[in-house]
Motif scaffolding. Sequence first.
Motif, PDB file in Angstrom:
ATOM      1  N   PRO A  34      12.375  24.563  48.147  1.00 31.82           N
ATOM      2  CA  PRO A  34      13.486  24.129  48.992  1.00 31.82           C
ATOM      3  C   PRO A  34      14.845  24.491  48.407  1.00 31.82           C
ATOM      4  CG  PRO A  34      11.855  22.380  48.761  1.00 31.82           C
ATOM      5  CD  PRO A  34      11.516  23.442  47.747  1.00 31.82           C
ATOM      6  N   HIS A  35      15.777  24.767  49.287  1.00 28.97           N
ATOM      7  CA  HIS A  35      17.154  25.071  48.893  1.00 28.97           C
ATOM      8  C   HIS A  35      17.745  23.910  48.074  1.00 28.97           C
ATOM      9  CE1 HIS A  35      21.342  26.286  49.129  1.00 28.97           C
ATOM     10  NE2 HIS A  35      21.644  25.123  49.672  1.00 28.97           N
ATOM     11  N   GLY A  36      18.450  24.252  47.010  1.00 16.75           N
ATOM     12  CA  GLY A  36      19.149  23.248  46.225  1.00 16.75           C
ATOM     13  C   GLY A  36      18.292  22.509  45.218  1.00 16.75           C
ATOM     14  N   GLN A  37      17.081  22.989  44.977  1.00 11.27           N
ATOM     15  CA  GLN A  37      16.200  22.316  44.027  1.00 11.27           C
ATOM     16  C   GLN A  37      16.244  22.965  42.642  1.00 11.27           C
ATOM     17  OE1 GLN A  37      12.128  21.440  44.809  1.00 11.27           O
ATOM     18  NE2 GLN A  37      12.624  19.834  46.278  1.00 11.27           N
ATOM     19  N   LEU A  38      15.847  22.166  41.662  1.00 11.96           N
ATOM     20  CA  LEU A  38      15.516  22.669  40.334  1.00 11.96           C
ATOM     21  C   LEU A  38      13.998  22.776  40.290  1.00 11.96           C
ATOM     22  CD1 LEU A  38      17.627  20.940  37.537  1.00 11.96           C
ATOM     23  CD2 LEU A  38      16.548  23.183  37.366  1.00 11.96           C
ATOM     24  N   TYR A  39      13.500  23.992  40.232  1.00 11.61           N
ATOM     25  CA  TYR A  39      12.069  24.235  40.417  1.00 11.61           C
ATOM     26  C   TYR A  39      11.526  24.985  39.212  1.00 11.61           C
ATOM     27  CZ  TYR A  39       7.759  25.416  42.916  1.00 11.61           C
ATOM     28  OH  TYR A  39       6.441  25.520  43.315  1.00 11.61           O
ATOM     29  N   GLY A  40      10.381  24.531  38.692  1.00  6.22           N
ATOM     30  CA  GLY A  40       9.820  25.137  37.498  1.00  6.22           C
ATOM     31  C   GLY A  40       8.494  25.830  37.712  1.00  6.22           C
ATOM     32  N   PHE A  41       8.389  27.061  37.216  1.00 12.90           N
ATOM     33  CA  PHE A  41       7.095  27.733  37.065  1.00 12.90           C
ATOM     34  C   PHE A  41       6.623  27.427  35.646  1.00 12.90           C
ATOM     35  CE2 PHE A  41       8.476  30.098  40.727  1.00 12.90           C
ATOM     36  CZ  PHE A  41       7.295  30.458  41.373  1.00 12.90           C
TER      37      PHE A  41
END
Length: 317
Positions: A34-41
Amino acid sequence: MSTPSPPSQDIHFRQVSKSFGDIHAVKNISLRIPHGQLYGFLGPNGAGKTTCLRMLLSIILPDSGEITLFGGATAWDLRDEIGYLPEERGLYKRMKVLEHLKFLAELKGKTAKEAEPRIMKWLETLDLADRCQDKVMDLSKGNQQKIQFIGALAHDPKLLVLDEVFSGLDPINAQQIRALLMQLKEEGKTIIFSTHIMEHAEQICDGICLVHKGQCVLEGPLDDLKRHHGNNRIRIEHIGDIAFLKEKPYTASLRSRGNESELRIHDGHEPEEVIKDLLEANIKLRTFQLANPSLNELFMEMVEHPSEASMQEVTNA
C-alpha cells in the motif's frame, strides 16, 4: 455521473518469478504494498530479497509476471521519483561528500543549487555536516552507509527502496536511521527495504514479506500476522509440572523454564482444551494468555514447518 476512482497508488507484484540458470531466485510471488507504508522484504542471505528489489526497480526484468507502481507505471517511467540504496556500496570514494551528493541529485533531475539545502539538512541530521568537504574514502564504513542513505534522499523521491539499509551501522546509528524512516513515512513516502535482521523490521514495518528460498512464506500487515499466529501460542505462569501437556494431541511444542511455559497448539484446537486439562490435573494458574509471537519466531516457524504455513492467511495481495 459518478466520479471515476483515482488510480491506485499501491505497488503490485503479480506472480513474479526469476531464475538465473538453474537457480530459481524468486518463485511466483504476488503481493500488494500500500501507498505510504514502511514495508520489509525479510529473510536470510540468499533468500531472494535483493532480486525482488532489483525487479521492482527494473534493474532486472522478471521471467514471468509483472510489477506495477502507482497505478500501472514501471520503475523506469518513474525513475526520477525513486531513491535507491543498493546493497553493494556504490560511492565514488575520491569525490568529496557534498560534491558527490549533489552529483547524485543531478542524476535525478535536480540542480546542484536546489539540492544543496536539502543535502546539508540531512548531513546535519546525521552528524556529518562537518565532513562535507572530506573525501568519501576518508569516512568510516558506517558513515559511508549514511552518505549512501542521504544520496537516496537527495532528490526528495516519492518512493524509497533500500537494500540492507542497516548494513555496517552500529546500534546507535541503526536506531537513528529507523527513526528517520518513520519520519519519512509520516511525510507520505512509500519505503521498501530489505533486511535479514528481524528486530529492525519488527520495530518499524507496517507490512512484510518473509522470503525463504525464493518463495514468499508469509505476507501481509505485520500486526495482523502476529495477531493471527498468536491464536495458537499460549504463555502460562503456573504452579506444578505441566510436562504432561507434551503428550496431548493439540500440542505442537512446549517450552518451560521453572514455572513459566510457552505452549504452541496445532491449528483446529482451542486454548479452552488446555485450560480444561490443566485444571483437571490440579495445576494452579497465575496467568494464562494468548501471546503474539516475535517476528523471528514467526519466520522460524514458517521455515521449519512449511506445510503448516499458508501464504494466503493474512494478505494484501
